[in-house]
Design an enzyme around this catalytic site. Structure first.
Site, PDB file in Angstrom:
ATOM      1  N   HIS A  49       0.852  -1.191   0.000  1.00 19.79           N
ATOM      2  CA  HIS A  49       0.000   0.000   0.000  1.00 19.79           C
ATOM      3  C   HIS A  49       0.888   1.242   0.000  1.00 19.79           C
ATOM      4  O   HIS A  49       2.006   1.219   0.523  1.00 19.79           O
ATOM      5  CB  HIS A  49      -0.909   0.012   1.234  1.00 19.79           C
ATOM      6  CG  HIS A  49      -1.878  -1.119   1.278  1.00 19.79           C
ATOM      7  ND1 HIS A  49      -2.947  -1.225   0.408  1.00 19.79           N
ATOM      8  CD2 HIS A  49      -1.932  -2.228   2.070  1.00 19.79           C
ATOM      9  CE1 HIS A  49      -3.621  -2.324   0.667  1.00 19.79           C
ATOM     10  NE2 HIS A  49      -3.031  -2.961   1.677  1.00 19.79           N
ATOM     11  N   CYS A  96      -0.724   2.701  -4.564  1.00 20.85           N
ATOM     12  CA  CYS A  96      -1.358   4.022  -4.525  1.00 20.85           C
ATOM     13  C   CYS A  96      -0.342   5.098  -4.173  1.00 20.85           C
ATOM     14  O   CYS A  96       0.642   4.845  -3.468  1.00 20.85           O
ATOM     15  CB  CYS A  96      -2.489   4.048  -3.502  1.00 20.85           C
ATOM     16  SG  CYS A  96      -3.897   2.991  -3.891  1.00 20.85           S
TER      17      CYS A  96
END
Length: 216
Positions: A49, A96
């Site tokens: 992430h 991301c």
């Protein structure tokens, strides 16, 4: 994606669920190892992430710790990792880089007129701090990446597909353009899209995988 690089002739070192401290220890040992003197290119892929902090991309680790991607890349500078001087170094960060979900929008552009414009011998290297580096992101700063419940990350899927189909004929920057184009072609029902990006830091060679050569 590890199998793709294995098929391209790379030696794979695979790790799961590392903490920040574990990864940094591993990379610091790597950049000073004799092993790097025997290779002709280096790839680092991290799937996790990510987010944007103070305008810079960060990644999250299994214990919740975080680190800037620039800190990872800096370990492989020509000063910090002389074994990889003048060797291609490619980093994949397909996570991301913020909270924004990109959506299709109507944009109207004015039509503009076009104009016309013109075996290495042992030696000392005079090099900049960073060179021969590509940093490949699944999206652009501030934006999310997307996953499909069946096949996973849009970017990673297209990366594997494009490399498998075209690595025998195209150099890496052409491959990455195809990956970016195909990734941008995905659309969710609610209009969500994703734009990949690649940062070039003095990467001035043509890197081919098959045959495994790097031509200036």
């Amino acid at each position: 994606n590890a199998s793709i690089f294995s098929e391209l002739g790379f030696t794979i070192f695979y790790y799961e669920n590392l903490t920040r401290d574990q990864l940094m220890k591993l990379l610091r040992e790597l950049v000073t190892s004799e092993y790097l003197h025997r290779i002709d290119s280096f790839f680092l892929c991290i799937q996790t992430h990510g987010d944007l902090l103070n305008g810079h991309t960060i990644m999250e680790f299994s214990d919740g710790s975080r680190e800037y991607t620039d800190v990872i890349v800096s370990l492989f500078s020509n000063i910090g990792c002389p074994a990889l001087v003048e060797k291609p170094k490619v980093f994949f960060f397909p996570f991301c880089r913020g909270k924004i979900s990109d959506k299709l929008k109507n944009v109207y552009l004015k039509e503009l007129e076009t104009t016309e414009t013109d075996g290495f011998p042992s030696r000392q290297f005079l090099v900049p701090t960073f060179s021969d580096i590509l940093i490949c992101y699944g999206t652009i700063p501030g934006f999310k990446t997307h996953r499909d419940v069946d096949f996973g990350s849009w970017y990673v899927r297209e990366l594997c597909k494009v490399f498998a189909e075209h690595a025998c004929t195209n150099h890496i920057e052409e491959l990455l353009k195809l990956v970016a184009m195909n990734t941008m072609g995905f659309k969710r029902a609610e209009g969500l899209v994703q734009v990949a990006s690649t940062e070039n830091r003095g990467f001035n060679s043509l890197l081919f995988f098959n045959p495994k050569i790097s031509d200036s």
